[in-house]
Design a protein around this motif. Structure first.
Motif, PDB file in Angstrom:
ATOM      1  N   TRP A 147       0.815  -1.218   0.000  1.00  0.00           N
ATOM      2  CA  TRP A 147       0.000   0.000   0.000  1.00  0.00           C
ATOM      3  C   TRP A 147       0.846   1.266   0.000  1.00  0.00           C
ATOM      4  O   TRP A 147       0.425   2.303  -0.531  1.00  0.00           O
ATOM      5  CB  TRP A 147      -0.992   0.005   1.166  1.00  0.00           C
ATOM      6  N   GLN A 148       2.036   1.185   0.550  1.00  0.00           N
ATOM      7  CA  GLN A 148       2.912   2.372   0.523  1.00  0.00           C
ATOM      8  C   GLN A 148       3.331   2.694  -0.907  1.00  0.00           C
ATOM      9  O   GLN A 148       3.409   3.861  -1.307  1.00  0.00           O
ATOM     10  CB  GLN A 148       4.147   2.121   1.398  1.00  0.00           C
ATOM     11  N   ARG A 151       0.429   4.239  -2.576  1.00  0.00           N
ATOM     12  CA  ARG A 151       0.327   5.637  -2.156  1.00  0.00           C
ATOM     13  C   ARG A 151       1.273   6.517  -2.962  1.00  0.00           C
ATOM     14  O   ARG A 151       0.904   7.629  -3.382  1.00  0.00           O
ATOM     15  CB  ARG A 151       0.626   5.754  -0.662  1.00  0.00           C
ATOM     16  N   GLN A 152       2.479   6.042  -3.214  1.00  0.00           N
ATOM     17  CA  GLN A 152       3.426   6.818  -4.013  1.00  0.00           C
ATOM     18  C   GLN A 152       2.912   7.015  -5.439  1.00  0.00           C
ATOM     19  O   GLN A 152       3.063   8.096  -6.036  1.00  0.00           O
ATOM     20  CB  GLN A 152       4.787   6.129  -4.031  1.00  0.00           C
ATOM     21  N   LEU A 170      -3.700   7.678   5.522  1.00  0.00           N
ATOM     22  CA  LEU A 170      -4.219   6.347   5.823  1.00  0.00           C
ATOM     23  C   LEU A 170      -5.321   6.480   6.859  1.00  0.00           C
ATOM     24  O   LEU A 170      -5.104   7.006   7.953  1.00  0.00           O
ATOM     25  CB  LEU A 170      -3.102   5.449   6.363  1.00  0.00           C
TER      26      LEU A 170
END
Length: 241
Positions: A147-148, A151-152, A170
């Motif tokens: 998920w990181q 997100r990017q 988040l």
């Protein structure tokens, strides 16, 4: 005695007006959120009083539990097959009847149910009507894996749309990441204003890891807006075409 769960006159006015759209034997989608919950309560009262049958599909586990507890017949969407009508709330509604939804973390199911319906009607109070979408955080449901990185990719997409430096948060509950009914995470985009909803929707939908976003574009056909005095205003899509 007034039901304490139905305390907002504006929301109740919109919900009550929407109940009148329901016809016996309908296959009906039930939304999620505070206004949708009032609609479910008012609908259950009418069904009990008039004694007719409905087949209902819920957009969240919470709505399914509420509707079932009130005696409404709730089934899986796949068992019903297709819906005549879905009635749901919205977090924001613009003059073209485009929406932001997902404040209740149910926008994936809400969009599936709405687009599996012949007609979607939104019920809301006047505070949800805006000139331009974006003040309400735009929810984006993402899978937990990577998920990181997702997100990017979202941040890069926002930069391409001149929306850089906007927070992507988040969503948490009780200091823990909130999980949707499907076990996914939600990233809330604090955009302030969305100048091109179609372009943003396309960018988000193209990102690996994004399950669904909360932009509902060209889906709602009618909005019923409740007023504090108990009256309503109806806005139809054809009013803007």
């Amino acid at each position: 005695m007034t039901d304490p769960a139905i305390a907002d006159q504006s929301k109740d006015a919109a919900a009550t007006a929407a109940v009148r759209l329901v016809e016996p034997g309908m296959r009906l989608g039930l939304g999620t959120g505070s206004t949708a919950a009032i609609f479910v309560r008012r609908l259950a009262q009418r069904v009990k009083a008039e004694g007719f049958e409905l087949r209902c599909a819920a957009t969240s586990k919470g709505t399914a539990e509420l509707a079932g507890s009130l005696g409404l017949r709730v089934e899986e969407l796949d068992d019903i097959g297709w819906l005549d009508l879905t009635i749901d709330g919205a977090d924001e509604l613009d003059p073209d009847l485009n929406l932001i939804k997902g404040g209740g973390a149910a926008h994936l199911r809400e969009k599936i149910v709405a687009t599996a319906s012949d007609r979607m009607v939104v019920i809301a109070d006047q505070g949800k009507v805006v000139n331009r979408l974006g003040q309400f955080h735009l929810p984006v449901e993402v899978i937990p894996f990577g998920w990181q990185a997702t997100r990017q990719l979202i941040l890069r997409a926002l930069e391409r749309l001149d929306l850089s430096q906007r927070p992507v948060l988040l969503r948490k509950r009780d200091d823990q990441p909130l999980l949707t009914d499907e076990g996914n995470l939600i990233l809330d985009l604090a955009l302030e204003e969305i100048h091109d909803p179609e372009a943003l929707a396309a960018e988000l939908s193209a990102i690996a890891g994004v399950v669904e976003h909360g932009l509902f574009l060209n889906i709602c056909q009618l909005a019923i807006i409740g007023r504090p005095d108990g009256s309503v205003v109806e806005l139809a899509r054809e009013d803007f075409e």
